[in-house]
Enzyme design. Structure first.
Site, PDB file in Angstrom:
ATOM      1  N   SER A 106       0.926  -1.259  -0.130  1.00 33.48           N
ATOM      2  CA  SER A 106       0.053  -0.095   0.012  1.00 33.48           C
ATOM      3  C   SER A 106       0.937   1.138  -0.054  1.00 33.48           C
ATOM      4  O   SER A 106       1.526   1.376  -0.971  1.00 33.48           O
ATOM      5  CB  SER A 106      -1.136  -0.031   1.224  1.00 33.48           C
ATOM      6  OG  SER A 106      -1.976   0.855   1.057  1.00 33.48           O
TER       7      SER A 106
ATOM      8  N   ASP B 155      -9.428  -5.110  -5.500  1.00 23.33           N
ATOM      9  CA  ASP B 155      -8.930  -3.649  -4.547  1.00 23.33           C
ATOM     10  C   ASP B 155      -9.479  -2.468  -5.558  1.00 23.33           C
ATOM     11  O   ASP B 155      -9.388  -2.607  -6.881  1.00 23.33           O
ATOM     12  CB  ASP B 155      -7.365  -3.814  -4.832  1.00 23.33           C
ATOM     13  CG  ASP B 155      -6.700  -2.582  -4.025  1.00 23.33           C
ATOM     14  OD1 ASP B 155      -7.393  -1.605  -3.751  1.00 23.33           O
ATOM     15  OD2 ASP B 155      -5.561  -2.605  -3.825  1.00 23.33           O
TER      16      ASP B 155
ATOM     17  N   HIS C  18      -7.580  -5.322  -1.114  1.00 16.92           N
ATOM     18  CA  HIS C  18      -6.654  -4.653  -0.682  1.00 16.92           C
ATOM     19  C   HIS C  18      -6.108  -5.116   0.865  1.00 16.92           C
ATOM     20  O   HIS C  18      -6.611  -5.007   1.589  1.00 16.92           O
ATOM     21  CB  HIS C  18      -7.104  -2.991  -0.535  1.00 16.92           C
ATOM     22  CG  HIS C  18      -5.784  -1.957  -0.365  1.00 16.92           C
ATOM     23  ND1 HIS C  18      -5.201  -1.566  -1.430  1.00 16.92           N
ATOM     24  CD2 HIS C  18      -5.219  -1.556   0.695  1.00 16.92           C
ATOM     25  CE1 HIS C  18      -4.225  -0.654  -1.086  1.00 16.92           C
ATOM     26  NE2 HIS C  18      -4.032  -0.645   0.232  1.00 16.92           N
TER      27      HIS C  18
END
Length: 344
Positions: free
Chosen positions: A182, A288, A318
């Site tokens: 991320s 995601d 995600h």
């Protein structure tokens, strides 16, 4: 409920203008309230403990000025030492540049697995968080990590600074990888770009052998179809991502700032990056909301002639390695990263 009207001649009490999941609150006077109690964020499924895996770890200060630390993991069953050096995986955790630490259970569990199963020396890094320290603070801290590691790889510098024995005994400084999930994937991109640009981040005698980006956290003002279709009540969705960007970007900047959008005006064109830009592995969960941004990023890397591999995880969202570090998808993720690291 409206705020009470202040008495004549008195200032209004500061009030909350941003509340991010209860962990970070930005007040109207610019002050920040922060909780570092992440104990309720327990991952699902089995979580390895320190005694489960043949790995040792310790915390090391890499930046005395800001009191920044990293957690170093070394496997004990890989024949490490003078006869067998290990690749070094520098890992930056996610959290939208605003949340978390390497101490969070999920990140610790993931690092234990990576160190043991790759195997590799894993350096799990903390960096300054926003909104107290807005970007580029985290990116500058990433450079500081690599400057510290470069000093460790340089005999004269290491002797002067105090060489870390684990690195001296076990690190293959010709196989250093920048990685993260991320926001950590975003950081990894910027480290690779700074290293690959002319006059940028110098690392010799280190060799940046590769970049591992797990669901990198990119943004932009124009929503993608997957962002637009994301349910409003999905926690890991555009509403949270937008809030994190508001807290992390320089004051007044929008999501088309180069820190968020790698193709925005002011970004270094991928075609301008030289041979120092490393091969890239990008992991993309297809559920995601950032899925289309990641696919576009990979396509542009390919168009610029860069070595890049995209691995799509069907049915995953995600941060799946963080939410379930020992699930089946995470098992496969470890295999994918191992193949990339030891084949680089």
């Amino acid at each position: 409920m409206s705020s009470p009207t202040p008495a004549p001649g008195t200032a209004a009490a500061p009030h909350v203008v941003e509340d991010c999941l209860g962990f970070v609150q930005l007040l109207s006077d610019g002050t920040v309230r922060r909780s570092t109690d992440y104990s309720m964020l327990r991952p699902t499924g089995r979580v390895p403990s320190d005694s489960d895996l043949p790995v040792r770890w310790k915390d090391v200060v890499y930046d005395d000025t800001h009191g920044l630390r990293l957690r170093m993991y070394r496997p004990t069953n890989a024949g490490v030492g003078k006869k067998k050096k290990l690749p070094v995986l520098v890992y930056f955790h996610g959290g939208g540049f605003c949340l978390f630490s390497f101490e969070v259970t999920s990140f610790h569990a993931g690092a234990l697995r990576l160190a043991t199963e790759l195997p590799a020396l894993v350096l799990s890094v903390d960096y300054r968080l926003a909104p107290e320290h807005r970007l580029p603070a985290a990116l500058d801290d990433a450079e500081s990590v690599f400057s510290w590691l470069r000093a460790q790889a340089t005999p004269s510098s290491a002797a002067a600074a105090g060489a870390d024995p684990w690195l001296a005994e076990s690190a293959d400084f010709a196989r250093v990888f920048v990685s993260g999930d991320s926001a950590g994937g975003n950081i990894s991109h910027h480290v690779a770009v700074r290293h690959g640009s002319e006059g940028g981040l110098a690392l010799a005698p280190l060799r940046l052998a590769g970049c591992v980006m797990l669901w990198p956290y990119f943004g932009g003002e124009e929503p993608t179809p997957s962002e637009a279709a994301c349910p409003a009540d999905q926690v890991m969705g555009p509403a949270l991502f937008d809030q994190l960007w508001r807290l992390a970007l320089p004051a007044g900047a929008n999501k088309d700032h180069p820190f968020a959008n790698p193709f925005a005006q002011g970004s270094i064109p991928l075609s301008d990056l030289g041979a120092a830009f490393p091969p890239v592995l990008v992991v993309d969960p297809d559920q995601d909301p950032l899925h289309e941004r990641v696919v576009d990023y990979v396509a542009r890397l390919k168009a610029a002639g860069k070595a890049v591999e995209l691995v799509v995880f069907a049915g995953q969202g995600h941060g799946f390695f963080v939410t379930e570090p020992c699930g089946e998808a995470s098992d496969e993720l470890i295999r994918v990263i191992r193949r990339f690291v030891h084949g680089a």
